[in-house]
Scaffold this motif. Structure first.
Motif, PDB file in Angstrom:
ATOM      1  N   ILE A   1       5.025  -3.056  12.935  1.00  0.00           N
ATOM      2  CA  ILE A   1       3.661  -3.174  13.019  1.00  0.00           C
ATOM      3  C   ILE A   1       2.653  -2.203  12.422  1.00  0.00           C
ATOM      4  N   TYR A   2       2.937  -0.989  12.813  1.00  0.00           N
ATOM      5  CA  TYR A   2       1.909   0.001  12.138  1.00  0.00           C
ATOM      6  C   TYR A   2       2.146   0.527  10.840  1.00  0.00           C
ATOM      7  N   GLN A   3       3.336   0.955  10.633  1.00  0.00           N
ATOM      8  CA  GLN A   3       3.876   1.572   9.402  1.00  0.00           C
ATOM      9  C   GLN A   3       3.852   0.703   8.268  1.00  0.00           C
ATOM     10  N   THR A   4       4.006  -0.583   8.212  1.00  0.00           N
ATOM     11  CA  THR A   4       3.833  -1.526   7.243  1.00  0.00           C
ATOM     12  C   THR A   4       2.343  -1.780   6.961  1.00  0.00           C
ATOM     13  N   GLY A   5       1.421  -1.820   8.171  1.00  0.00           N
ATOM     14  CA  GLY A   5       0.189  -1.990   7.849  1.00  0.00           C
ATOM     15  C   GLY A   5      -0.451  -0.938   7.000  1.00  0.00           C
ATOM     16  N   LEU A   6      -0.086   0.311   7.476  1.00  0.00           N
ATOM     17  CA  LEU A   6      -0.506   1.520   6.619  1.00  0.00           C
ATOM     18  C   LEU A   6      -0.051   1.602   5.186  1.00  0.00           C
ATOM     19  N   ILE A   7       1.103   1.201   4.895  1.00  0.00           N
ATOM     20  CA  ILE A   7       1.714   0.949   3.518  1.00  0.00           C
ATOM     21  C   ILE A   7       0.935  -0.012   2.820  1.00  0.00           C
ATOM     22  N   ALA A   8       0.773  -1.179   3.541  1.00  0.00           N
ATOM     23  CA  ALA A   8      -0.309  -2.104   2.502  1.00  0.00           C
ATOM     24  C   ALA A   8      -1.672  -2.057   2.496  1.00  0.00           C
ATOM     25  N   THR A   9      -2.149  -1.071   3.229  1.00  0.00           N
ATOM     26  CA  THR A   9      -3.536  -0.575   3.267  1.00  0.00           C
ATOM     27  C   THR A   9      -3.607   0.358   1.992  1.00  0.00           C
ATOM     28  N   LEU A  10      -2.719   1.263   2.140  1.00  0.00           N
ATOM     29  CA  LEU A  10      -2.700   2.121   1.014  1.00  0.00           C
ATOM     30  C   LEU A  10      -2.338   1.716  -0.270  1.00  0.00           C
ATOM     31  N   LEU A  11      -1.699   0.588  -0.325  1.00  0.00           N
ATOM     32  CA  LEU A  11      -1.457  -0.370  -1.714  1.00  0.00           C
ATOM     33  C   LEU A  11      -2.862  -0.945  -2.159  1.00  0.00           C
ATOM     34  N   LEU A  12      -3.458  -1.345  -1.036  1.00  0.00           N
ATOM     35  CA  LEU A  12      -4.562  -2.080  -1.511  1.00  0.00           C
ATOM     36  C   LEU A  12      -5.652  -1.045  -1.896  1.00  0.00           C
ATOM     37  N   ALA A  13      -5.705   0.141  -1.431  1.00  0.00           N
ATOM     38  CA  ALA A  13      -6.595   1.221  -2.109  1.00  0.00           C
ATOM     39  C   ALA A  13      -6.247   1.449  -3.483  1.00  0.00           C
ATOM     40  N   GLY A  14      -4.868   1.583  -3.825  1.00  0.00           N
ATOM     41  CA  GLY A  14      -4.524   1.856  -5.123  1.00  0.00           C
ATOM     42  C   GLY A  14      -4.709   0.634  -6.030  1.00  0.00           C
ATOM     43  N   LEU A  15      -4.747  -0.528  -5.818  1.00  0.00           N
ATOM     44  CA  LEU A  15      -4.961  -1.752  -6.443  1.00  0.00           C
ATOM     45  C   LEU A  15      -6.439  -1.767  -6.628  1.00  0.00           C
ATOM     46  N   LEU A  16      -7.299  -1.598  -5.735  1.00  0.00           N
ATOM     47  CA  LEU A  16      -8.579  -1.581  -5.853  1.00  0.00           C
ATOM     48  C   LEU A  16      -9.103  -0.520  -7.016  1.00  0.00           C
ATOM     49  N   CYS A  17      -8.445   0.718  -6.904  1.00  0.00           N
ATOM     50  CA  CYS A  17      -8.665   1.661  -7.725  1.00  0.00           C
ATOM     51  C   CYS A  17      -8.476   1.183  -9.244  1.00  0.00           C
ATOM     52  N   ARG A  18      -7.352   0.311  -9.661  1.00  0.00           N
ATOM     53  CA  ARG A  18      -6.931  -0.197 -10.818  1.00  0.00           C
ATOM     54  C   ARG A  18      -7.557  -1.485 -11.137  1.00  0.00           C
ATOM     55  N   GLY A  19      -8.484  -1.973 -10.246  1.00  0.00           N
ATOM     56  CA  GLY A  19      -8.953  -3.236 -10.518  1.00  0.00           C
ATOM     57  C   GLY A  19      -8.110  -4.524 -10.499  1.00  0.00           C
TER      58      GLY A  19
END
Length: 467
Positions: free
Chosen positions: A147-165
């Motif tokens: 529930i929580y760790q998968t959500g955190l992983i996805a949120t961190l990936l979202l931040a990395g993806l946004l940084c890369r456009g």
């Protein structure tokens, strides 16, 4: 010469951080499911969903319990793939994926050599594990991870993806994260709001508008679930008023910050980080924006849980991992300030301090004379979770606990229908792999679904007296 000093400092921190993180990965080799809610999902809720389709099960959860469509979809697969070796590999993989997500995010923010990214990643993870208030709840509870760790992983990936456009993949990450838990939903919303404030010109691009529309749609699906109201009704008896709950949100955020500053190596890492972090250029406006985000991130993240439950429920695992996004925000802020080069002795002392505080904490001797005779090794009391994790591994406590659970499995297999009394657990005290509050075997009614772990349903498992 200065560059060489900075590199030595960075690799010293990496070594100390790796020592702090490693025992939690090794403990996965001794993991066993503990009652609520791990056995529930492994048993498919006692076979409740055996005669319905996977999609009918998702609809039932959505209507009757909650709108976490991603996490219920993941948890509903558990009974298909579960075996003890596979589950241990899944736990290890999820912890490694968390490290990978932090690394991916760091690489999106900092333009530097790969080694620097690794150092920052290890330092953030070391801060996390040294801050754990309940390692079982944060690292070894099946539902907590899915529930929580998968959500955190996805949120961190979202931040990395946004940084890369990479807006297209960012939309996928948002949909996944929004359906894991409400905290990740709020944090994804914060990331997207920060993006348009930081770069308002992106609002003129169609792909950005599609991303925002996708995020709104995913949030609506998660929040509008009929099951959310059913779940919220369980807390209607709470005496907390709405103003009291808001006050508790603020108080919890302040307490969390006080805990981080007083019991972790956060401040020493900020000081030493200024000597090796790659430079980041921030305007005054964006510096204040990120600084404010770092300060208010904990209370804002806690708000959905505390308000929805009227402050009656606040799992420790929820609070523990908030230090990860805050540490990443702080690293950007530190990297934007003028570099402060430490002397060799200053760097060495700070690295030793970080290692001692993060791994051992306060060391003392247990001088109590009551109870069973304790060995000299067990008389050493460590307050930092990494040191205690190493102690559990090296003392054989984790192995003894695992062996006693394996013994219970064998006893359950030999049981006939009805009550199955199994031998007591060993090494369950001061054991990060076990939490008595989740263990139904120790309760009067026993665990009616424990037998599913060994394909022997129809028995109620009750533990004898503990060691």
């Amino acid at each position: 010469m200065k560059i060489r000093k900075a590199r030595l400092t960075a690799w010293g921190i990496a070594a100390a951080a790796a020592i702090a993180v490693l025992p939690f990965l090794l403990l996965c080799a001794y993991w066993h499911p503990v009652g609520t809610h791990a056995v529930d999902w492994i048993s498919n809720w006692g076979g409740r969903y055996e005669k319905v389709s996977y999609w009918a099960q998702q609809l039932d959860w959505y209507r009757t319990t909650m709108g976490r469509y991603t996490s219920t979809a993941l948890l509903s697969t558990t009974h298909h793939w579960y075996s003890l070796p596979v589950a241990r590999c899944v736990f290890l993989a999820l912890h490694l994926l968390l490290g990978g997500a932090v690394y991916y995010c760091v690489r999106g923010v900092f333009r530097a050599a790969l080694g620097v990214h690794l150092v920052i990643t290890l330092a953030v993870l070391a801060l996390y594990v040294s801050n754990l208030s309940n390692p079982y709840d944060s690292l070894y509870r099946l539902t907590g991870l899915l529930i929580y760790q998968t959500g955190l992983i996805a949120t961190l990936l979202l931040a990395g993806l946004l940084c890369r456009g990479k807006v297209g993949w960012a939309a996928v990450a948002v949909v996944f994260a929004a359906g894991t838990n409400e905290i990740s939903l709020v944090q994804c919303g914060g990331l997207l709001i920060g993006l348009v404030v930081y770069r308002p010109e992106l609002l003129r691009r169609s792909d950005t508008l599609v991303l925002l529309a996708t995020a709104i749609f995913a949030a609506t699906v998660a929040l509008a679930a009929p099951g959310n109201w059913v779940r919220a009704a369980l807390y209607q008896t709470s005496t907390h008023s709405l103003p009291e709950s808001f006050a508790l949100v603020v108080a919890t955020g302040l307490f969390t910050w006080l805990s981080w500053l007083s019991s972790t190596a956060l401040l020493p890492l900020i000081l030493v980080g200024s000597s090796f972090l790659p430079r980041v250029t921030l305007s005054r406006k964006n510096f204040l924006l990120l600084g404010t985000a770092a300060i208010v991130a904990p209370p804002i993240s806690f708000t959905p849980v505390l308000l929805a439950t009227r402050a009656e429920s606040f799992p420790e695992g929820i609070a523990d991992w908030q230090i990860i996004p805050v540490a990443l925000l702080l690293s950007v802020l530190v990297a934007s300030r003028p570099r402060y080069l430490l002397s060799t002795w200053q760097s060495a002392l700070l690295v030793v301090l970080i290692g001692l505080v993060g791994t051992l904490g306060r060391v003392s001797i247990d001088r109590r004379r009551d109870g069973a005779v304790a060995s000299p090794w067990e008389r050493i009391v460590l307050t930092a979770p990494p040191g205690r994790a190493w102690q559990q591994l090296l003392s054989g406590r984790s192995a003894a606990y695992s062996a006693s659970v394996e013994r219970q499995y064998g006893e359950v297999r030999r049981c006939t229908q009805g009550i199955c009394r199994v031998s007591s657990l060993e090494g369950q005290f001061d054991n990060y792999l076990y939490d008595v509050s989740y263990d139904r075997r120790s309760r009067a009614g026993g665990d009616v679904w424990f037998g599913y772990l060994v394909n022997h349903s129809g028995v109620t498992v009750v533990s004898q007296h503990w060691d």
